[in-house]
Design an enzyme around this catalytic site. Structure first.
Site, short mmCIF file in Angstrom:
data_model
loop_
_atom_site.label_atom_id
_atom_site.label_comp_id
_atom_site.label_asym_id
_atom_site.label_seq_id
_atom_site.Cartn_x
_atom_site.Cartn_y
_atom_site.Cartn_z
N LYS A 88 -5.60 -3.84 -20.53
CA LYS A 88 -6.56 -3.20 -19.60
C LYS A 88 -5.91 -2.05 -18.83
O LYS A 88 -6.49 -0.99 -18.70
CB LYS A 88 -7.08 -4.22 -18.56
CG LYS A 88 -7.90 -5.34 -19.11
CD LYS A 88 -8.59 -6.10 -17.99
CE LYS A 88 -7.64 -6.81 -17.02
NZ LYS A 88 -6.90 -7.94 -17.57
N ARG A 113 -13.65 -10.28 -11.11
CA ARG A 113 -13.05 -11.34 -11.92
C ARG A 113 -13.91 -12.60 -11.92
O ARG A 113 -13.56 -13.58 -12.57
CB ARG A 113 -11.68 -11.69 -11.37
CG ARG A 113 -10.53 -11.08 -12.17
CD ARG A 113 -9.27 -11.45 -11.45
NE ARG A 113 -8.09 -11.49 -12.26
CZ ARG A 113 -7.26 -10.46 -12.44
NH1 ARG A 113 -7.53 -9.30 -11.95
NH2 ARG A 113 -6.16 -10.63 -13.15
N ARG A 122 6.41 -7.99 -21.28
CA ARG A 122 6.01 -6.85 -20.44
C ARG A 122 7.05 -6.58 -19.36
O ARG A 122 7.59 -7.51 -18.75
CB ARG A 122 4.65 -7.18 -19.80
CG ARG A 122 4.21 -6.19 -18.74
CD ARG A 122 2.74 -6.26 -18.46
NE ARG A 122 2.26 -7.55 -18.01
CZ ARG A 122 0.97 -7.81 -17.78
NH1 ARG A 122 0.05 -6.89 -17.99
NH2 ARG A 122 0.59 -8.99 -17.36
N ARG A 124 7.27 -8.90 -14.11
CA ARG A 124 6.44 -9.38 -13.01
C ARG A 124 6.71 -10.86 -12.79
O ARG A 124 6.85 -11.62 -13.75
CB ARG A 124 4.96 -9.20 -13.37
CG ARG A 124 4.42 -7.84 -13.07
CD ARG A 124 3.03 -7.63 -13.59
NE ARG A 124 2.08 -8.70 -13.32
CZ ARG A 124 0.77 -8.61 -13.57
NH1 ARG A 124 0.28 -7.49 -14.08
NH2 ARG A 124 -0.03 -9.60 -13.31
N ARG A 129 -3.37 -18.49 -15.23
CA ARG A 129 -4.15 -17.24 -15.24
C ARG A 129 -5.09 -17.20 -16.44
O ARG A 129 -6.24 -16.77 -16.33
CB ARG A 129 -3.21 -16.04 -15.26
CG ARG A 129 -2.62 -15.74 -13.89
CD ARG A 129 -1.27 -15.06 -14.00
NE ARG A 129 -1.33 -13.69 -14.45
CZ ARG A 129 -0.32 -13.07 -15.06
NH1 ARG A 129 0.82 -13.71 -15.29
NH2 ARG A 129 -0.44 -11.83 -15.43
P1 AMP Z 1 -3.44 -8.45 -12.56
O1 AMP Z 1 -2.41 -7.41 -12.31
O2 AMP Z 1 -4.83 -7.88 -12.76
O3 AMP Z 1 -3.05 -9.42 -13.65
O4 AMP Z 1 -3.55 -9.33 -11.21
C1 AMP Z 1 -2.44 -10.06 -10.73
C2 AMP Z 1 -2.91 -11.15 -9.79
O5 AMP Z 1 -3.58 -10.56 -8.65
C3 AMP Z 1 -3.95 -12.10 -10.38
O6 AMP Z 1 -3.36 -13.14 -11.15
C4 AMP Z 1 -4.62 -12.63 -9.11
O7 AMP Z 1 -3.79 -13.57 -8.46
C5 AMP Z 1 -4.66 -11.38 -8.23
N1 AMP Z 1 -5.92 -10.62 -8.43
C6 AMP Z 1 -6.08 -9.42 -9.05
N2 AMP Z 1 -7.37 -9.04 -9.06
C7 AMP Z 1 -8.06 -10.03 -8.42
C8 AMP Z 1 -9.44 -10.24 -8.13
N3 AMP Z 1 -10.39 -9.37 -8.52
N4 AMP Z 1 -9.78 -11.37 -7.46
C9 AMP Z 1 -8.84 -12.26 -7.06
N5 AMP Z 1 -7.53 -12.14 -7.33
C10 AMP Z 1 -7.13 -11.04 -8.01
#
Ligand code: AMP
Length: 222
Positions: free
Chosen positions: A13, A88, A127, A162, A174
């Protein structure tokens, strides 16, 4: 134009959103990146969000929803944005519809990325991200390694894994949350007639850059 990137973690993404952002000249708004920047700067929001992120859980809506609303109101997003990581859940999608209505905007396109699960887990484990929060370039030690191991090609900062990508339990959590809470958004946006599903996989030799190129071509031909 409001574009949403949908798809499990590790599908690409961020890569597709970054390429679309450059070609369409609208910002990529990544909730994960905003949280990580706040965590590295140890802000109040970052300290609170980290309690959930480190366990692979969703950050509560009372933090996430106002944060995205404020970001969408910024001057650089007046012509639109690419939302990467938000919404989400169905509740967040409903909140987004409400805030966009107030701004006389709507969701124009939802790009749903799909990738076989084994490939996803492998990509999350391999990653690496740039530690410079203004750069945030992403690499993959197998598919797209940096020229010098551990160093960003673009800005020369160190790369790291990360925290939530190195913990198999957080990865599992996740992906579980994605299946349970985020995947119902596919139907939500199908009903709104804005969904476009794209497969990204080495097995069909189609990666993020190919998808972004085709989408830009289609949007520019419209
Ligand atoms: P990502 O980089 O999109 O994988 O996001 C990393 C982490 O941030 C996720 O595993 C969630 O803990 C938090 N996060 C990101 N976007 C959201 C969202 N829209 N709602 C709630 N938590 C989020």
């Amino acid at each position: 134009m409001i574009i949403i990137m949908l798809g499990a973690q590790g599908t690409g993404k961020g890569t597709v959103a970054g390429l679309l952002s450059k070609s369409l000249n609208i910002p990529q708004i990544s909730t994960g990146d905003i949280f990580r920047k706040n965590i590295s700067e140890k802000t109040k929001l970052g300290i609170e969000a980290d309690k959930y992120i480190s366990k692979g859980e969703l950050v509560p809506d009372n933090i996430t929803v106002p944060m995205i609303e404020d970001r969408l109101k910024c001057e650089d997003a007046k012509n639109g944005a690419i939302l990467d990581g938000f919404p989400r859940t169905i509740e967040q999608a409903e909140e987004l519809d409400k805030m966009l209505r107030k701004m006389e905007k709507e969701v124009n396109l939802v790009i749903n990325l799909i990738t076989p699960k084994e490939e996803i887990i492998d990509r999350m484990l391999t990653r690496r991200v740039c530690t410079n929060q203004d750069c945030k370039a992403t690499y993959n030690t197998k598919l797209h390694p940096p020229k010098v191991e551990g160093i960003c090609d673009i800005c020369g900062s160190p790369l790291k894994q990360r925290a939530d990508d190195s913990d198999p339990e957080a990865i599992r959590k996740r992906l579980e949350i994605y299946d349970e809470k985020t995947s119902p958004l596919v139907d939500y946006y199908k009903k709104q007639n804005v969904l476009k599903t794209e497969e990204i996989s080495i097995s069909i030799n189609r990666m993020g850059a190919d998808v972004a190129k085709d989408i830009v071509k289609e949007l520019k031909n419209d």
